[in-house]
Design a protein around this motif. Structure first.
Motif, short mmCIF file in Angstrom:
data_model
loop_
_atom_site.label_atom_id
_atom_site.label_comp_id
_atom_site.label_asym_id
_atom_site.label_seq_id
_atom_site.Cartn_x
_atom_site.Cartn_y
_atom_site.Cartn_z
N GLY A 68 1.10 9.19 1.93
CA GLY A 68 1.53 10.16 0.93
C GLY A 68 0.52 11.29 0.76
N ALA A 69 0.94 12.30 0.03
CA ALA A 69 0.09 13.48 -0.19
C ALA A 69 -1.19 13.15 -0.95
CB ALA A 69 0.87 14.55 -0.94
N MET A 70 -1.12 12.19 -1.86
CA MET A 70 -2.29 11.85 -2.67
C MET A 70 -2.96 10.55 -2.23
SD MET A 70 -1.18 13.07 -6.48
CE MET A 70 -2.63 12.28 -7.10
N ALA A 71 -2.59 10.05 -1.06
CA ALA A 71 -3.09 8.75 -0.60
C ALA A 71 -4.62 8.70 -0.52
CB ALA A 71 -2.46 8.39 0.74
N ASN A 72 -5.21 9.74 0.04
CA ASN A 72 -6.67 9.75 0.20
C ASN A 72 -7.38 9.67 -1.15
OD1 ASN A 72 -9.08 9.91 1.73
ND2 ASN A 72 -9.25 12.09 1.26
N GLN A 73 -6.91 10.47 -2.12
CA GLN A 73 -7.52 10.45 -3.46
C GLN A 73 -7.31 9.09 -4.13
OE1 GLN A 73 -5.45 12.84 -2.37
NE2 GLN A 73 -6.19 14.86 -2.90
N ARG A 74 -6.13 8.52 -3.97
CA ARG A 74 -5.86 7.21 -4.58
C ARG A 74 -6.72 6.11 -3.95
NH1 ARG A 74 0.40 6.34 -6.44
NH2 ARG A 74 0.22 7.72 -8.25
N ARG A 75 -6.89 6.17 -2.62
CA ARG A 75 -7.75 5.17 -1.96
C ARG A 75 -9.19 5.29 -2.45
NH1 ARG A 75 -4.90 6.71 2.61
NH2 ARG A 75 -6.69 7.93 3.36
N GLU A 76 -9.63 6.53 -2.63
CA GLU A 76 -11.00 6.73 -3.12
C GLU A 76 -11.16 6.16 -4.53
OE1 GLU A 76 -14.29 10.30 -3.52
OE2 GLU A 76 -12.44 10.66 -2.42
N LYS A 77 -10.19 6.43 -5.40
CA LYS A 77 -10.23 5.90 -6.76
C LYS A 77 -10.16 4.37 -6.76
CE LYS A 77 -8.17 9.97 -8.91
NZ LYS A 77 -6.97 10.53 -9.54
N LEU A 78 -9.32 3.82 -5.90
CA LEU A 78 -9.20 2.36 -5.82
C LEU A 78 -10.50 1.74 -5.32
CD1 LEU A 78 -7.28 -0.07 -6.15
CD2 LEU A 78 -6.73 0.19 -3.72
N GLY A 79 -11.12 2.36 -4.32
CA GLY A 79 -12.40 1.87 -3.81
C GLY A 79 -13.46 1.82 -4.89
N LEU A 80 -13.45 2.84 -5.76
CA LEU A 80 -14.39 2.86 -6.89
C LEU A 80 -14.05 1.75 -7.89
CD1 LEU A 80 -14.67 6.69 -7.61
CD2 LEU A 80 -16.50 5.18 -6.83
N ALA A 81 -12.78 1.64 -8.22
CA ALA A 81 -12.36 0.66 -9.22
C ALA A 81 -12.65 -0.78 -8.78
CB ALA A 81 -10.87 0.82 -9.52
N LEU A 82 -12.42 -1.07 -7.51
CA LEU A 82 -12.61 -2.44 -7.01
C LEU A 82 -13.99 -2.65 -6.39
CD1 LEU A 82 -9.11 -3.05 -5.37
CD2 LEU A 82 -9.94 -3.88 -7.59
N LYS A 83 -14.79 -1.57 -6.31
CA LYS A 83 -16.14 -1.61 -5.75
C LYS A 83 -16.14 -2.11 -4.30
CE LYS A 83 -18.42 -2.26 -10.21
NZ LYS A 83 -17.41 -1.64 -10.98
N LEU A 108 0.84 -1.20 0.00
CA LEU A 108 0.00 0.00 0.00
C LEU A 108 0.87 1.25 0.00
CD1 LEU A 108 -2.92 -0.92 2.45
CD2 LEU A 108 -2.74 -1.30 -0.01
N LEU A 109 1.97 1.21 0.76
CA LEU A 109 2.92 2.33 0.77
C LEU A 109 3.53 2.53 -0.61
CD1 LEU A 109 4.80 1.89 4.16
CD2 LEU A 109 3.75 4.01 3.33
N SER A 110 3.93 1.43 -1.25
CA SER A 110 4.59 1.54 -2.55
C SER A 110 3.65 2.08 -3.63
CB SER A 110 5.17 0.19 -2.98
OG SER A 110 4.15 -0.71 -3.34
N TYR A 111 2.35 1.85 -3.49
CA TYR A 111 1.38 2.36 -4.44
C TYR A 111 0.89 3.77 -4.07
CZ TYR A 111 0.82 -2.12 -6.85
OH TYR A 111 1.02 -3.26 -7.60
N GLY A 112 1.39 4.30 -2.97
CA GLY A 112 0.97 5.64 -2.54
C GLY A 112 -0.45 5.67 -2.01
N LEU A 113 -0.89 4.54 -1.46
CA LEU A 113 -2.24 4.47 -0.91
C LEU A 113 -2.29 4.85 0.57
CD1 LEU A 113 -3.25 1.18 -2.71
CD2 LEU A 113 -4.27 3.43 -3.10
N ILE A 114 -1.13 4.86 1.21
CA ILE A 114 -1.03 5.33 2.59
C ILE A 114 0.26 6.14 2.71
CG2 ILE A 114 -2.42 3.52 3.72
CD1 ILE A 114 0.12 2.00 4.36
#
Length: 187
Positions: free
Chosen positions: A134-149, A126-132
């Motif tokens: 990092g500056a854009m972690a929140n936005q990336r988690r939101e996008k990932l949540g949408l993509a994986l439903k 998760l760290l390597s993907y910038g999901l936790i």
């Protein structure tokens, strides 16, 4: 579209909207103060037909999801993106504000929690993907949540959901590749 399982929702407006979208039975929790009688009905429904928890994509909805999951093991989960549940004229968020197509889509992409100790994805990934962290972690988690439903989460919830829903490293990698590509196209 007929849904075999009983769908757990928060209130009667959710029930009305779901019944416009699909042919299904529901149990209403009437908010996050779920009493023992409602939990017994949900447990009985789980034993007889199975249950899909389909709550609003907000804090009270997550609280209800957690309470039901804790008391009634084996439930399936459907998630609705926050943007799809936003009311047009007020600040409300809920299943009752969603389009019929968004409801059908969410109910066609249910996940089942597993009892196994499946821990394919690690915090380091998760760290390597910038999901936790990092500056854009929140936005990336939101996008990932949408993509994986799997819904919007914080970092700790994300790791737990990815592993509970047995999201594979390949699925995570493919979703993140698409997210990174979209981010690069936005620049």
């Amino acid at each position: 579209m007929r849904i075999k399982e009983v769908i757990v929702v928060e209130g009667r407006d959710d029930t009305a909207r779901i019944r416009q979208a699909v042919d299904a039975d529901t149990i209403e929790t009437n908010g996050s103060a779920i009493d023992e009688e409602v939990l017994k009905r949900i447990s009985h429904a789980q034993q007889k037909r199975g249950v899909i928890i389909f709550t609003d994509p907000d804090s009270p909805g997550e609280r209800i999801r957690h309470i039901v999951t804790e008391h009634v093991p084996g439930c399936k989960h459907a998630f609705l993106p926050k943007e799809s549940a936003r009311a047009k004229r007020n600040k409300g968020i809920g299943v009752e504000h969603s389009s019929l197509e968004d409801i059908r889509q969410a109910l066609s992409s249910v996940y089942e929690l597993t009892e196994s100790t499946y821990n394919s994805i690690t915090k380091e990934e998760l760290l390597s993907y910038g999901l936790i962290g990092g500056a854009m972690a929140n936005q990336r988690r939101e996008k990932l949540g949408l993509a994986l439903k799997i819904g919007k989460t914080n970092g700790k919830q994300l790791l737990k959901r990815l592993n509970m829903f047995q999201i594979t490293q390949k699925q995570l990698e493919e979703a993140m590749d698409q997210i990174v590509q979209e981010e690069e196209n936005e620049k």
